[in-house]
Design a protein around this motif. Structure first.
Motif, PDB file in Angstrom:
ATOM      1  N   LEU A   1      41.326  41.221  59.271  1.00 50.67           N
ATOM      2  CA  LEU A   1      40.595  41.349  58.011  1.00 50.67           C
ATOM      3  C   LEU A   1      41.546  41.271  56.832  1.00 50.67           C
ATOM      4  O   LEU A   1      41.293  40.552  55.847  1.00 50.67           O
ATOM      5  CB  LEU A   1      39.833  42.681  57.981  1.00 50.67           C
ATOM      6  N   VAL A   2      42.639  42.005  56.909  1.00 46.21           N
ATOM      7  CA  VAL A   2      43.613  42.051  55.822  1.00 46.21           C
ATOM      8  C   VAL A   2      44.236  40.676  55.575  1.00 46.21           C
ATOM      9  O   VAL A   2      44.368  40.235  54.430  1.00 46.21           O
ATOM     10  CB  VAL A   2      44.700  43.099  56.127  1.00 46.21           C
ATOM     11  N   LYS A   3      44.605  39.985  56.632  1.00 45.35           N
ATOM     12  CA  LYS A   3      45.199  38.653  56.484  1.00 45.35           C
ATOM     13  C   LYS A   3      44.223  37.688  55.816  1.00 45.35           C
ATOM     14  O   LYS A   3      44.600  36.904  54.936  1.00 45.35           O
ATOM     15  CB  LYS A   3      45.610  38.100  57.850  1.00 45.35           C
ATOM     16  N   SER A   4      42.966  37.749  56.215  1.00 39.12           N
ATOM     17  CA  SER A   4      41.941  36.870  55.645  1.00 39.12           C
ATOM     18  C   SER A   4      41.758  37.126  54.158  1.00 39.12           C
ATOM     19  O   SER A   4      41.724  36.196  53.341  1.00 39.12           O
ATOM     20  CB  SER A   4      40.617  37.069  56.391  1.00 39.12           C
ATOM     21  N   GLN A   5      41.665  38.417  53.793  1.00 41.43           N
ATOM     22  CA  GLN A   5      41.465  38.736  52.380  1.00 41.43           C
ATOM     23  C   GLN A   5      42.726  38.486  51.555  1.00 41.43           C
ATOM     24  O   GLN A   5      42.642  38.120  50.381  1.00 41.43           O
ATOM     25  CB  GLN A   5      40.988  40.180  52.233  1.00 41.43           C
TER      26      GLN A   5
ATOM     27  N   GLU B   1      44.771  36.043  51.950  1.00 45.39           N
ATOM     28  CA  GLU B   1      44.748  34.610  51.645  1.00 45.39           C
ATOM     29  C   GLU B   1      43.833  34.327  50.453  1.00 45.39           C
ATOM     30  O   GLU B   1      44.158  33.524  49.578  1.00 45.39           O
ATOM     31  CB  GLU B   1      44.275  33.826  52.865  1.00 45.39           C
ATOM     32  N   LEU B   2      42.693  35.024  50.428  1.00 45.57           N
ATOM     33  CA  LEU B   2      41.751  34.845  49.323  1.00 45.57           C
ATOM     34  C   LEU B   2      42.391  35.256  48.001  1.00 45.57           C
ATOM     35  O   LEU B   2      42.336  34.528  47.003  1.00 45.57           O
ATOM     36  CB  LEU B   2      40.490  35.669  49.595  1.00 45.57           C
ATOM     37  N   PHE B   3      43.028  36.434  47.985  1.00 50.97           N
ATOM     38  CA  PHE B   3      43.624  36.943  46.746  1.00 50.97           C
ATOM     39  C   PHE B   3      44.861  36.151  46.323  1.00 50.97           C
ATOM     40  O   PHE B   3      45.161  36.064  45.134  1.00 50.97           O
ATOM     41  CB  PHE B   3      43.975  38.428  46.902  1.00 50.97           C
ATOM     42  N   THR B   4      45.577  35.576  47.293  1.00 50.75           N
ATOM     43  CA  THR B   4      46.744  34.769  46.977  1.00 50.75           C
ATOM     44  C   THR B   4      46.377  33.605  46.060  1.00 50.75           C
ATOM     45  O   THR B   4      47.115  33.247  45.141  1.00 50.75           O
ATOM     46  CB  THR B   4      47.401  34.229  48.267  1.00 50.75           C
ATOM     47  N   ASP B   5      45.204  33.020  46.307  1.00 45.67           N
ATOM     48  CA  ASP B   5      44.727  31.909  45.482  1.00 45.67           C
ATOM     49  C   ASP B   5      43.961  32.390  44.252  1.00 45.67           C
ATOM     50  O   ASP B   5      44.133  31.850  43.149  1.00 45.67           O
ATOM     51  CB  ASP B   5      43.810  30.991  46.309  1.00 45.67           C
ATOM     52  N   LEU B   6      43.118  33.398  44.448  1.00 45.04           N
ATOM     53  CA  LEU B   6      42.197  33.820  43.392  1.00 45.04           C
ATOM     54  C   LEU B   6      42.890  34.483  42.209  1.00 45.04           C
ATOM     55  O   LEU B   6      42.609  34.133  41.043  1.00 45.04           O
ATOM     56  CB  LEU B   6      41.170  34.784  43.978  1.00 45.04           C
ATOM     57  N   ILE B   7      43.772  35.429  42.454  1.00 41.40           N
ATOM     58  CA  ILE B   7      44.354  36.221  41.363  1.00 41.40           C
ATOM     59  C   ILE B   7      45.153  35.372  40.377  1.00 41.40           C
ATOM     60  O   ILE B   7      44.958  35.483  39.166  1.00 41.40           O
ATOM     61  CB  ILE B   7      45.160  37.410  41.931  1.00 41.40           C
ATOM     62  N   PRO B   8      46.029  34.475  40.827  1.00 42.30           N
ATOM     63  CA  PRO B   8      46.704  33.602  39.857  1.00 42.30           C
ATOM     64  C   PRO B   8      45.730  32.675  39.144  1.00 42.30           C
ATOM     65  O   PRO B   8      45.916  32.353  37.963  1.00 42.30           O
ATOM     66  CB  PRO B   8      47.679  32.799  40.722  1.00 42.30           C
ATOM     67  N   ALA B   9      44.671  32.231  39.844  1.00 42.26           N
ATOM     68  CA  ALA B   9      43.710  31.282  39.264  1.00 42.26           C
ATOM     69  C   ALA B   9      42.971  31.873  38.067  1.00 42.26           C
ATOM     70  O   ALA B   9      42.557  31.139  37.166  1.00 42.26           O
ATOM     71  CB  ALA B   9      42.716  30.833  40.325  1.00 42.26           C
ATOM     72  N   ILE B  10      42.817  33.195  38.046  1.00 43.68           N
ATOM     73  CA  ILE B  10      42.112  33.813  36.912  1.00 43.68           C
ATOM     74  C   ILE B  10      43.081  34.458  35.918  1.00 43.68           C
ATOM     75  O   ILE B  10      42.677  35.245  35.052  1.00 43.68           O
ATOM     76  CB  ILE B  10      41.066  34.851  37.401  1.00 43.68           C
ATOM     77  N   GLY B  11      44.362  34.115  36.054  1.00 48.29           N
ATOM     78  CA  GLY B  11      45.348  34.546  35.065  1.00 48.29           C
ATOM     79  C   GLY B  11      45.846  35.959  35.221  1.00 48.29           C
ATOM     80  O   GLY B  11      46.388  36.540  34.268  1.00 48.29           O
ATOM     81  N   LEU B  12      45.712  36.522  36.425  1.00 45.63           N
ATOM     82  CA  LEU B  12      46.164  37.904  36.635  1.00 45.63           C
ATOM     83  C   LEU B  12      47.365  37.979  37.569  1.00 45.63           C
ATOM     84  O   LEU B  12      47.725  39.053  38.027  1.00 45.63           O
ATOM     85  CB  LEU B  12      45.022  38.747  37.216  1.00 45.63           C
ATOM     86  N   GLY B  13      47.982  36.841  37.861  1.00 47.73           N
ATOM     87  CA  GLY B  13      49.115  36.826  38.780  1.00 47.73           C
ATOM     88  C   GLY B  13      50.343  37.471  38.184  1.00 47.73           C
ATOM     89  O   GLY B  13      50.359  37.896  37.031  1.00 47.73           O
ATOM     90  N   LYS B  14      51.402  37.511  38.987  1.00 50.07           N
ATOM     91  CA  LYS B  14      52.657  38.166  38.585  1.00 50.07           C
ATOM     92  C   LYS B  14      53.238  37.487  37.351  1.00 50.07           C
ATOM     93  O   LYS B  14      53.164  36.255  37.230  1.00 50.07           O
ATOM     94  CB  LYS B  14      53.665  38.089  39.739  1.00 50.07           C
TER      95      LYS B  14
END
Length: 328
Positions: free
Chosen positions: A309-313, A315-328
């Motif tokens: 479950l953790v690995k799947s999610q 992967e989702l956040f790896t793409d999603l968070i930078p895409a909405i401008g909240l990445g590192k």
């Protein structure tokens, strides 16, 4: 004489090797014994949020029930701060002997991706998942949309206002993921938690919320709200007539969860003992009843299932968070 001395030295070396081997064997026996009699002292469960909150309540109920299965007490320690970062970092840095447990949440994944934590899920060994609540799209009962398809079509032509529990929080990320998967453009409205967002929807100030079903259940039962879809692999028991997004051809499963983890260096044999003991606790009717009272979803997974479950999610956040401008 030289030959005699050589044999004498060889004999002494042989004796020394045998002595060292015996010592090593005793040390090995000592290690096996310490694993075999695990657990034999009190545990500590780190909760990365303040006392009295949902995660703390779940943790204390779990600790109270698990002590009987473990045969040892579990002391709950609140180490809040940094949106959960302080407590989880303490848990990752703890002595890896199995006696320091951490209550980890979905922020174990989101905080590192937003640059707010130095740890990752790989700094832990995941033992057991005990709770999961998916995101859901909920609107007022008098809203013009009766299906998620109708809501999506409307969101493609107008910027619907969707309330969340704060920028970067899980319900904001859920709405952003929904937006990305459906090709819509939403007006994300942040609030200081899910409850104020729900209140705003009740007052007609926003069009929808992306919080969990548990947080709108009371208003659904009163007839004020209707849930259009849940972002889960399976339908929610209390909302069995509400479809999942996956049923509508939208491959999105996202929400919040809680589980137990230990530092990554914890021996596998000790993790195995914890996993077996916790399986009994988490699947007990008493623990399920506690979650029911808190209006929280129950989901048990062993260490392997939890990690999947953790690995799947992640992967989702790896793409999603930078895409909405909240990445590192």
């Amino acid at each position: 004489m030289k030959k005699f001395k050589g044999l004498n030295v060889l004999a002494m070396l042989t004796v020394l090797v045998l002595v060292l081997a015996a010592c090593g064997s005793k040390e090995g026996d000592k290690g096996a014994s310490s694993s075999a009699d695990f657990p034999n002292k009190k545990f500590e469960l780190i909760v990365p949020y303040s006392a009295g909150g949902g995660t703390d309540t779940v943790a204390r109920s779990f600790a109270d029930l698990a002590k009987d299965d473990l045969g040892q007490p579990i002391g709950v320690v609140n180490r809040e701060g940094g949106g959960g970062a302080v407590g989880m970092q303490n848990g990752a840095n703890a002595k890896a002997d199995g006696y320091t447990l951490s209550m980890v949440t979905v922020e174990l994944l989101t905080l590192p991706h937003t640059g707010l934590a130095q740890f990752t899920y790989e700094d832990f060994k995941l033992v057991s998942l005990l709770n999961e609540d998916p995101a859901a799209i909920t609107v007022r009962a008098d809203a013009p949309w009766n299906t998620i398809e109708e809501f999506i079509e409307a969101a493609k032509t107008e910027k619907l206002k969707v309330g969340n529990s704060g920028t970067g929080a899980i319900w904001h990320l859920a709405a952003a993921a929904f937006e990305k998967e459906t090709g819509t453009t939403l007006n994300h409205v942040p609030f200081e938690g899910a409850a104020p967002a729900v209140t705003a929807l009740l007052g007609g100030h926003i069009d929808a919320v992306s919080v969990s079903p548990a947080e709108v259940q009371t208003h659904v039962e009163s007839g004020d709200f209707k849930v259009l879809a849940v972002m889960a692999d399976e339908r929610v028991e209390k909302l069995s007539d509400v479809p999942t997004l996956k049923e509508q051809g939208i491959d999105l499963s996202i929400g919040t969860w809680r589980g137990i983890a230990v530092p990554k260096e914890t021996p596998d044999e000790i993790v195995k003992v914890l996993e077996e003991k916790f399986a009994t606790t988490i699947q007990s009717e008493e623990f399920k009843a506690t979650l029911e009272k808190l209006n929280l979803g129950h989901r048990y997974e062993n260490g392997e299932g939890f990690l999947n479950l953790v690995k799947s999610q992640d992967e989702l956040f790896t793409d999603l968070i930078p895409a909405i401008g909240l990445g590192k």
